[in-house]
Design an enzyme around this catalytic site. Structure first.
Site, PDB file in Angstrom:
ATOM      1  N   LYS A 172       0.874  -1.372  -0.038  1.00 37.03           N
ATOM      2  CA  LYS A 172      -0.102  -0.001   0.056  1.00 37.03           C
ATOM      3  C   LYS A 172       0.937   1.164   0.001  1.00 37.03           C
ATOM      4  CE  LYS A 172      -3.836   2.017   2.495  1.00 37.03           C
ATOM      5  NZ  LYS A 172      -4.747   1.766   3.819  1.00 37.03           N
TER       6      LYS A 172
ATOM      7  N   SER B 193      -9.573   1.759   2.940  1.00 36.45           N
ATOM      8  CA  SER B 193      -8.522   2.718   2.194  1.00 36.45           C
ATOM      9  C   SER B 193      -7.622   1.817   1.161  1.00 36.45           C
ATOM     10  CB  SER B 193      -7.952   3.727   2.956  1.00 36.45           C
ATOM     11  OG  SER B 193      -6.855   3.027   3.919  1.00 36.45           O
TER      12      SER B 193
ATOM     13  N   SER C 218      -9.915  -0.834   6.771  1.00 32.94           N
ATOM     14  CA  SER C 218      -9.356  -0.592   5.263  1.00 32.94           C
ATOM     15  C   SER C 218      -8.756  -1.582   4.802  1.00 32.94           C
ATOM     16  CB  SER C 218      -8.368   0.614   5.712  1.00 32.94           C
ATOM     17  OG  SER C 218      -9.145   1.617   5.752  1.00 32.94           O
TER      18      SER C 218
END
Lengths: 464, 464
Positions: free
Chosen positions: A91, A166, A190
Site C-alpha cells: 500500500k 482505504s 481498510s
C-alpha cells in the site's frame, strides 16, 4: 468458501486462483522461477493498470533484481520460507526505501523514503519480491478508496464501482490476480472492506501484531497493518511471516491447510447479529449468513454499538487531526477537498471527548469480551452493502437513505476500537458483486479464526 | 531562611514557630500529649475560623478520638513515627471516610466519602490526628484560592488579600499556626503558591510520589499531592511519611535537620532567571534572589517557556473538562460563575492539541533536563508577585497590566508539566507580605532540594 477471484472485464490475472503455498511449491520443484512470477505480475500490471488504477508506482527493476536474488538463493539452498520469491504489492503509505511512496496525496507527490517500514523489512527478510505500491485513499482517510492524488482504484468486478478502502489498490490487485499478496493498513476496516468488496480474503491481526513503524499514521491507536490475499490460508501464511521477527520460522512451505476429517471443528463460532451495529442490505446479510451455515446467534449488549461507534469516531478524528494539523495550516489546498473537509471537522473534536473515549476503551473491551465467553469466534458480514458506484456518498438500503462511509465501516471499525484480530473471506455474491464473511477472534488465538474459516467453508459446501 | 510565620492580626496560633520534630520530642518526653495538641488546634481554629475561613469542616470528635489513641499507643510503647499524635489538616478535596468533603463546590455540598484517600490512609497509619478539611478553590480550579462554595480563604498576613490557591485554607491554617502540617494538591502550583504567599514552606514531590488515589482530580497527569508546613524540614519529614508505603520507616523522630559544619554543601544550585518564564515584580525577584545568595545563573532555552505554558494550558483544560463535562451539562448553575466560564473555555480545546501536548512532554523534559546537567537544584521565585487583594484578576507589574492567574502560575506550573519535585521556602517580605524561594530538583534526588534549602538558609543568614 472461496470464490473464483474477480472476473475482471474478461481477463483474469496470472495469479487468479493460484495460492501462495502452491506457488512456493512450484518454485522449489523447479516448475517456476521467481523471475517468471515477477514478469507475470509486471506484465499484468502493465496490461490492466489503466483500467483498475490499482498501482501507483511499479518497481520493475527492483522486482526483477529481488526475484533474481530469490532464485539464486533457492538454487544455493537458502530458503527464506513460504514468501521466498513471491510477488507482493505494498500500500502506498507503507515506506519502501528508495521507492516513491505518496500516501495518495499531493503533499507527498515526490516522496522517496530513506528506510523501509518494519513490515517491508520483514517482507524482504522473508524473501518476498516487492513489485510496487498500490493506490490508497488519500492518507488512508476514507473507506471508499476513491479519493487519491493518483485517482480512484476501480473494482475488478465492475470498474464503475469502488473497491472500498482505504487499501483500495491492494484489494483490486489481488482480486484481479495481478499479485497473490498485498499489504494494507486497517484503521476502521481498510484491509477488510476492500477485500470483501473485491471478493478476496483480508486479515487484520491484533493491534500491534505486525509493527506499524514506518507506516504513515492515520490514527495511531487504531491503525493495524494487515494482508490481502486470495484465501484465508494465504493470509495466515503471510501474516505469520510478518509477525515473526525473523521471517524464518517456516523452513518448509506449509501444505495450504490440511484436510481434516472432522466436519465440525473444535472452534466455537457464533453468529453476531449485525443489526445491532447497522441496518444493512438484507440481501447481503442473508447471503453471508447462508455462507456461514447454521450457528448459534448472539447479540451485542444494548448501547455497546453506539459506544463503539462514538469511540471510534472521536479517537480517529483527534488522532488524525494531530497528524495533519500542520499541513492543514500550511497547505490546505494540497488536500483532496473531501479529505480536507473531513479534517476540518476532525480538528474541532474537543480534547475532553478524546480523553473519555480513550478511558472508555477498557470498559468497552470488557463489555465486548462477554460476547466471547462461550465462543471463540464471532461471524458477521464484513460490509453490510455491496460495492457502491465510485464517488457515491449517499445510498439506499431497504428503501431508506444511508451514508456510504458509515455503512462501509459499521461492521469492521468496532474490532479496531477493541484491537481484536478479524478476517474476511469471500461469501458469495449479491447482484453479481462479492460479499464477505467476517470472523473475529481473540488476540493470541488467531489460529481459531482460521480454523473457523476452514470449518465454515466445509459447511457451506465450498473449499478454499 | 524561615520567617516567623504569620503575624495574623495580632494572635499567632498555637503552632507558630513550633516544628513537627520538636512536637514529636515533646510528646515522647511527656512535655505534651496529643490530646493537648489537638485541643490547641481546635481552640485556635474556633477562634480564628471566621476571620481566615481556613477550614470547611472541623472534626473535633474525630480529632479527639485519634489523639487519645495516639497517646495510648505511645504510652504502650507503640511509636508510629514523627507524625504520631501530630494535628494535621487536609484539603477539602482529599477523601476522608465519614467526614464531609465538598471539593469547595455546591455539587458536593453534602458529600461524605466512604473511604479514605490513599494519602489520608497513610496519615492515619503514621498516627497523625486529622482535625478537619481546609478551604480549596472550587474543584482546585484556580490559583487564587478565593472562589469556593464556602467562601474565600483569607491571608493571615492581611485578611483583605488572597492566600493563593488552590490549597488556600491549608496555606492559611499553617501560616496562622492553627496546625503544624496540612495536605494540599498541586496541579500548577496549588501547594507552592499559597505556601509562598502565606509565608510557609510547601513541597510538591515528584509526580505520583504520593499516590493521588482518592483525591478528586483536577488534571490527572499534572495533579500532585503535597504538604505545607512551617519549615522545609517539616515538609521533608511529612512527605517522607506519605511516600513510604508503611508510614513506619521512622522508628524515631529525626533531629529536625542536623547542623552541619560545612557552609557550602555538596549540592550544586543555580539561579534560574525567572524573566525567561514571566516578567515579575522586580521587588519580589530582588528579594528572593537576595535570600538565595550568590549563585551561578542559568536561563531557559529559547521557546521552552512558551512551550511549557501552552502544554500546561492544553493538558489541564482537556483533562479538567473531561472530569466535569457531565456536571457542566447537567447542573451548570451549581458551579461558581468564574469556574463555570473557565470550564466552558476548556471544553472547546481540541483533541489534536491534547495529543500533541502529551506527545511533546517528553521533548520538553529533555530540553529542561539540560538545565540540570551541571546543577542539582534550580532556584527561582515561587510566585513573581505578592498576594493580590481577594477577587482581583488584573494587576500591574512594573507599571504594565498583568493577569493575576497567569502571574501566580508562571513559575510553578512548568514543574508540573515536567513532574519535577519542587519546594518553596519563605524568603523574606515585600511590602510586608511574604515571598517564596522555589527549589526545583530531580525525581529521586529530593534530598538535594532539602539540602539546598539548608545551605541557602545559612547563606542568607537565617535558620530554619
Amino acid at each position: 468458501m472461496a470464490l473464483t477471484p474477480g472476473p475482471l472485464a474478461g481477463t483474469p490475472g496470472p495469479f487468479s486462483g493460484r495460492h501462495i503455498a502452491g506457488l512456493a511449491q512450484d518454485l522449489r520443484r523447479g516448475h517456476a522461477t521467481s523471475a517468471e512470477l515477477a514478469e507475470q505480475a509486471l506484465d499484468a500490471i502493465a496490461a490492466l493498470g489503466p483500467e483498475l488504477n490499482a498501482f501507483v508506482t511499479v518497481d520493475a527493476a527492483g522486482a526483477r533484481a529481488a526475484a533474481r536474488r530469490a532464485d539464486a538463493e533457492l538454487a544455493a539452498g537458502t530458503d527464506r520460507g513460504p514468501l521466498h520469491g513471491i510477488p507482493v504489492a505494498v500500500k502506498d503509505l507503507i515506506m519502501i526505501a528508495g521507492l516513491r511512496v505518496t500516501m495518495g496525496s499531493r503533499h507527498f507527490a515526490g516522496h522517496v523514503p530513506e528506510a523501509d517500514a518494519a513490515c517491508v523489512a520483514r517482507l524482504r527478510r522473508a524473501g518476498a519480491v516487492i513489485v510496487g505500491t498500490t493506490t490508497t485513499h488519500e492518507f488512508a482517510y476514507g473507506p471508499t478508496g476513491d479519493r487519491s492524488a493518483s485517482g480512484p482504484a476501480h473494482n475488478p468486478w465492475d470498474p464503475s464501482r469502488m473497491t472500498g478502502g482505504s487499501s483500495a489498490g491492494s484489494g483490486a490487485a489481488v482480486a484481479a490476480g495481478l499479485v497473490p499478496l498485498a499489504l494494507g493498513t486497517d484503521t476502521g476496516g481498510s484491509v477488510r472492506i476492500p477485500a470483501a468488496l473485491c471478493g478476496v480474503a483480508g486479515f487484520k491481526p491484533a493491534y500491534d501484531a505486525i509493527p506499524a513503524d514506518g507506516v504513515f499514521p492515520l490514527s495511531r491507536t487504531l491503525d493495524h497493518v494487515g494482508v490481502l490475499a486470495g484465501t484465508a490460508e494465504d493470509c495466515l501464511l503471510a501474516s505469520t511471516c510478518l509477525t515473526e521477527p525473523t521471517g524464518r520460522k517456516h523452513a518448509t512451505p506449509p501444505t495450504g491447510g490440511a484436510d481434516r476429517p472432522d466436519v465440525v471443528g473444535p472452534v466455537r463460532v457464533a453468529w453476531l447479529d449485525p443489526a445491532g451495529l447497522f441496518d444493512g442490505d438484507p440481501r447481503v446479510v442473508r447471503a453471508v449468513r447462508a455462507a456461514a451455515g447454521p450457528l448459534e446467534e448472539v447479540r451485542l449488549p444494548p448501547g455497546l454499538a453506539d459506544a463503539l461507534r462514538d469511540t471510534y469516531t472521536v479517537i480517529q478524528s483527534c488522532e488524525t487531526a494531530a497528524v495533519h494539523a500542520d499541513r492543514l495550516a500550511g497547505a490546505p489546498e494540497l488536500f483532496d477537498p473531501e479529505v480536507l473537509e473531513r479534517l476540518r471537522v476532525a480538528m474541532e473534536v474537543p480534547g475532553w471527548r478524546y480523553i473519555r473515549a480513550m478511558d472508555g476503551r477498557a470498559r468497552l473491551a470488557e463489555a465486548a469480551g462477554a460476547l466471547f465467553d462461550r465462543h471463540d469466534v464471532l461471524a458477521l458480514p464484513t460490509v453490510p452493502i455491496i460495492a457502491p458506484p465510485l464517488g457515491v456518498r449517499e445510498t439506499e438500503i431497504g428503501g431508506r437513505p444511508a451514508a456510504v462511509r458509515a455503512a462501509l465501516l459499521a461492521l469492521t471499525s468496532p474490532w479496531n476500537v477493541l484491537g481484536r484480530p478479524a478476517l474476511t473471506v469471500p461469501a458469495g455474491t449479491v447482484d453479481g458483486l462479492p460479499v464477505g464473511l467476517q470472523l473475529v477472534g481473540r488476540p493470541g488465538h488467531e489460529a481459531l479464526i482460521f480454523e473457523a474459516a476452514r470449518t465454515l467453508g466445509r459447511h457451506a459446501g465450498a473449499r478454499s
